[in-house]
Design an enzyme around this catalytic site. Structure first.
Site, mmCIF file in Angstrom:
data_model
loop_
_atom_site.group_PDB
_atom_site.id
_atom_site.type_symbol
_atom_site.label_atom_id
_atom_site.label_comp_id
_atom_site.label_asym_id
_atom_site.label_seq_id
_atom_site.Cartn_x
_atom_site.Cartn_y
_atom_site.Cartn_z
ATOM 1 N N GLU A 1 8.454 -16.384 2.849
ATOM 2 C CA GLU A 1 7.069 -16.790 3.137
ATOM 3 C C GLU A 1 6.273 -16.445 1.885
ATOM 4 O OE1 GLU A 1 5.938 -18.319 5.699
ATOM 5 O OE2 GLU A 1 7.584 -18.105 7.124
ATOM 6 N N CYS B 1 -2.936 -16.010 2.317
ATOM 7 C CA CYS B 1 -1.933 -16.970 1.836
ATOM 8 C C CYS B 1 -2.297 -18.387 2.261
ATOM 9 C CB CYS B 1 -0.545 -16.587 2.330
ATOM 10 S SG CYS B 1 -0.428 -16.413 4.109
HETATM 11 P P1 NDP Z 1 4.445 -9.320 -3.965
HETATM 12 O O1 NDP Z 1 5.376 -10.453 -4.149
HETATM 13 O O2 NDP Z 1 3.953 -8.605 -5.161
HETATM 14 O O3 NDP Z 1 5.113 -8.198 -3.033
HETATM 15 C C1 NDP Z 1 5.570 -8.485 -1.742
HETATM 16 C C2 NDP Z 1 6.482 -7.377 -1.285
HETATM 17 O O4 NDP Z 1 7.684 -7.409 -2.052
HETATM 18 C C3 NDP Z 1 5.897 -5.987 -1.489
HETATM 19 O O5 NDP Z 1 6.285 -5.162 -0.413
HETATM 20 C C4 NDP Z 1 6.545 -5.554 -2.773
HETATM 21 O O6 NDP Z 1 6.591 -4.184 -2.919
HETATM 22 C C5 NDP Z 1 7.921 -6.125 -2.608
HETATM 23 N N1 NDP Z 1 8.686 -6.253 -3.836
HETATM 24 C C6 NDP Z 1 8.232 -6.276 -5.119
HETATM 25 N N2 NDP Z 1 9.255 -6.436 -5.982
HETATM 26 C C7 NDP Z 1 10.372 -6.541 -5.227
HETATM 27 C C8 NDP Z 1 11.754 -6.736 -5.531
HETATM 28 N N3 NDP Z 1 12.195 -6.875 -6.770
HETATM 29 N N4 NDP Z 1 12.632 -6.796 -4.520
HETATM 30 C C9 NDP Z 1 12.213 -6.689 -3.240
HETATM 31 N N5 NDP Z 1 10.918 -6.506 -2.880
HETATM 32 C C10 NDP Z 1 10.008 -6.425 -3.871
HETATM 33 O O7 NDP Z 1 3.257 -9.893 -3.085
HETATM 34 P P2 NDP Z 1 1.924 -9.164 -2.681
HETATM 35 O O8 NDP Z 1 2.208 -7.933 -1.915
HETATM 36 O O9 NDP Z 1 1.069 -9.082 -3.900
HETATM 37 O O10 NDP Z 1 1.304 -10.217 -1.645
HETATM 38 C C11 NDP Z 1 0.559 -11.306 -2.051
HETATM 39 C C12 NDP Z 1 1.394 -12.562 -2.010
HETATM 40 O O11 NDP Z 1 1.908 -12.738 -0.717
HETATM 41 C C13 NDP Z 1 0.577 -13.803 -2.292
HETATM 42 O O12 NDP Z 1 1.284 -14.670 -3.135
HETATM 43 C C14 NDP Z 1 0.415 -14.431 -0.930
HETATM 44 O O13 NDP Z 1 0.194 -15.811 -0.955
HETATM 45 C C15 NDP Z 1 1.703 -14.077 -0.290
HETATM 46 N N6 NDP Z 1 1.613 -14.135 1.156
HETATM 47 C C16 NDP Z 1 2.273 -15.117 1.820
HETATM 48 C C17 NDP Z 1 2.162 -15.216 3.174
HETATM 49 C C18 NDP Z 1 2.942 -16.245 3.934
HETATM 50 O O14 NDP Z 1 3.101 -16.070 5.129
HETATM 51 N N7 NDP Z 1 3.442 -17.288 3.318
HETATM 52 C C19 NDP Z 1 1.319 -14.310 3.946
HETATM 53 C C20 NDP Z 1 0.684 -13.314 3.157
HETATM 54 C C21 NDP Z 1 0.826 -13.248 1.804
HETATM 55 P P3 NDP Z 1 5.411 -3.440 -3.728
HETATM 56 O O15 NDP Z 1 4.132 -3.810 -3.046
HETATM 57 O O16 NDP Z 1 5.764 -2.041 -3.544
HETATM 58 O O17 NDP Z 1 5.470 -3.943 -5.140
#
Ligand code: NDP
Length: 540
Positions: free
Chosen positions: A233, A267
């Protein structure tokens, strides 16, 4: 030495929690505990699981304000907005618990003519342990879209919340542990990206990721090592279309909410608007007026909070600057809108369609408005990005038609983002917005595998799967297939007149019998079918 993670209120800079970061070994241990609990949980009936999930739902509902406060502390969003996401998540929990049996339970399917001696059924069984990686922008609603549906389908869950919202994750897990203290149904692992990567490699049976497209690709790569299936997502660049017959004031209201609420960190937020030229000026006026009423801050009148992720302010600033430097006009806000942590609303017009404010996810309280000469042009431009998450259409006459032409997983007609609050509707995107679905029946099935069972009720008339099969059976089989499928045009046109007789005769015996049985079948008229002349000839 154990590493710590501080959770900070982005509006004030206050530390609101300190958490211990989980090592790879601790992630593995959590998954092992979850696997043990999955044995117990998956063996319960749907009704027994519903009792547990309903109890959890009650806890969440009664303590909604408390959970909303944790969200408010960790993200800075307004308390009312935090409560909104918690409330909608609770509603999803109720739906998933109530509908799991109907959607996933064993049900009969027709066994078909060839296998008429079989009783066929399908059910959807839990995968085991599901890993969930969540973002910070809706730290309850978004991961719960996976957690709830995975649990209702009979799985246990290990959840890695964003490093910005660990307290919310801990709160959720503890609230379920109060209902079920003896089994690790939902555990939280805390940390940065490495912890998420460890969860991807931990051997979970499926990984549900919500976050940016870039991280989604890394998650897929890590999961690929163990062939772990994933749901992605990811981000969006959602468009709102305004047709010439639309209620313009309502469309502007929806655009303002869709673009600015939660400081644009949604999002499925509205980032682009395409307006028919006949109502363009009126729309821009209406939106401008509303945008001026919204301001970011911590005072009592503030309608939106801070940017939760500090680095996002630079992205918003870059998009605004790029748009303005290339001829775009800021009718509200502009280059001065992004402050240190708070970003004031910006409305941009006349922005080139290849500028970053149009092509990249901004994730801030900024929206572009473009004039179009037709709704065909609006659809083409709206579909012009690699994203395809949500969309909105304001139109009295053409809502469904336009919605269908938008290449997005969800569309709201004459209101903004309604689909998130309808638990029966699947949620997910296409293209760079990811794949797989949470919510609804599709969301329940995502966390299962289909189990197909065929039980022989009686000996088959034609024994096909035996080395004792005869030439006569082969001939009968060939004739049956030709009779059933070789004349699709005629069969489709007149199924009732002869299909039963064809079938019965075909099953009961020889090609001769089948030929006699088909005497009443009229050959296709030459004009209506050309393909039947070869395939159908043997049974005329
Ligand atoms: P990120 O992609 O930065 O992070 C998402 C999650 O992945 C966090 O828990 C993060 O941890 C973790 N993560 C980071 N690096 C890795 C890795 N290498 N392997 C596994 N997990 C990892 O997104 P954001 O948290 O900044 O969220 C914003 C984004 O989410 C936007 O693009 C938004 O559009 C999208 N989004 C999509 C939705 C949907 O339903 N389609 C709903 C809500 C948001 P950490 O935070 O510790 O870095």
């Amino acid at each position: 030495m154990t590493e710590k993670l501080e959770s900070v209120n982005p509006a004030t800079g206050d530390v609101v929690g300190v958490h211990t970061i989980d090592t790879d070994a601790e992630v593995q241990a959590a998954v092992a505990r979850a696997r043990e609990a999955a044995g117990w949980w998956s063996a319960l009936s749907f009704d027994q699981r519903k009792v547990v999930l309903d109890q959890w739902k009650g806890v969440l509902a009664r303590r909604m304000a408390q959970l909303a406060d944790v969200v408010h502390q960790e993200t800075g969003k307004l308390h009312g907005d935090a409560q909104l996401e918690v409330g909608v998540a609770i509603d999803h929990l109720g739906w998933a618990a109530s509908h799991a049996r109907k959607v996933l339970g064993r049900h009969k399917v027709a066994s078909g003519l060839l296998m008429a001696n079989q009783a066929a059924s399908v059910e959807y069984l839990p995968l085991g342990v599901v890993g969930v990686i969540g973002p910070w922008n809706y730290p309850v609603f978004t991961p719960m879209g996976s957690i709830i549906y995975a649990l209702a389908a009979g799985n246990t869950v290990v959840f890695k919340p964003s490093e910005l919202t660990p307290g919310v994750g801990v709160w959720l897990a503890e609230s379920l542990a109060e209902v079920v203290p003896d089994h690790a149904l939902l555990q939280v692992v805390i940390g940065h990206g490495e912890t998420g990567a460890a969860l991807c490699r931990s051997g979970v049976d499926k990984l549900a990721f919500t976050g940016s497209t870039a991280t989604g690709k890394r998650v897929m790569a890590a999961c690929a090592e163990n062939l772990t299936p994933v749901i992605i997502e990811a981000g969006g660049k959602d468009a709102l279309l305004v047709d010439e017959d639309a209620d313009v004031a309502a469309a502007a209201d929806a655009a303002a909410w869709g673009a600015f609420s939660n400081a644009g960190q949604t999002c499925v937020g509205v980032e682009r608007v395409y307006v028919h030229e006949r109502v363009y000026d009126e729309f821009v006026d209406e939106l401008t007026r509303r945008a001026h009423d919204v301001h970011a801050g911590t005072d009592a009148d503030a309608r939106i909070g801070p940017m939760t992720l500090a680095g996002q302010v630079d992205v918003v600033r870059r998009h605004i600057d790029d748009a303005v430097s290339r001829g775009g006009r800021a009718v509200v806000g502009g280059s001065g809108s992004p402050g240190d942590r708070f970003v004031q609303p910006t409305v941009l017009t006349d922005v080139p369609q290849d500028s970053s404010a149009i092509t990249e996810e901004t994730f801030g309280p900024t929206v572009t408005v473009s004039k179009v000469s037709s709704m065909d042009e609006a659809v083409t431009l709206a579909n012009g990005t690699r994203y395809g998450l949500g969309s909105t259409v304001f139109s009295k006459a053409r809502g469904h038609e336009l919605a269908r032409r938008l290449r997005t997983g969800m569309t709201g007609i004459n209101s903004v983002i309604p689909f998130v609050g309808i638990p029966a509707l699947p949620f997910g995107g296409v293209g760079d917005s990811g794949f797989g679905r949470i919510h609804g029946a599709d969301g329940l099935k995502e966390f299962t595998f289909a189990k197909a069972v065929a039980r022989q009720r009686m000996r088959p008339v034609m024994a096909l799967t035996t080395f004792e099969r005869t030439d006569k059976t082969d001939a009968a089989f060939a004739s049956l297939i030709t009779a059933l499928h070789g004349r699709a045009t005629q069969l489709a046109r007149r199924p009732r007149r002869y299909s039963g007789r064809v079938a019965a005769n075909a099953i009961s015996g020889s090609p001769g019998v089948i030929r006699r049985g088909l005497r009443g079948v009229r050959p296709a008229s030459r004009s209506s079918s050309t393909s039947s002349s070869t395939t159908g000839s043997s049974i005329r």
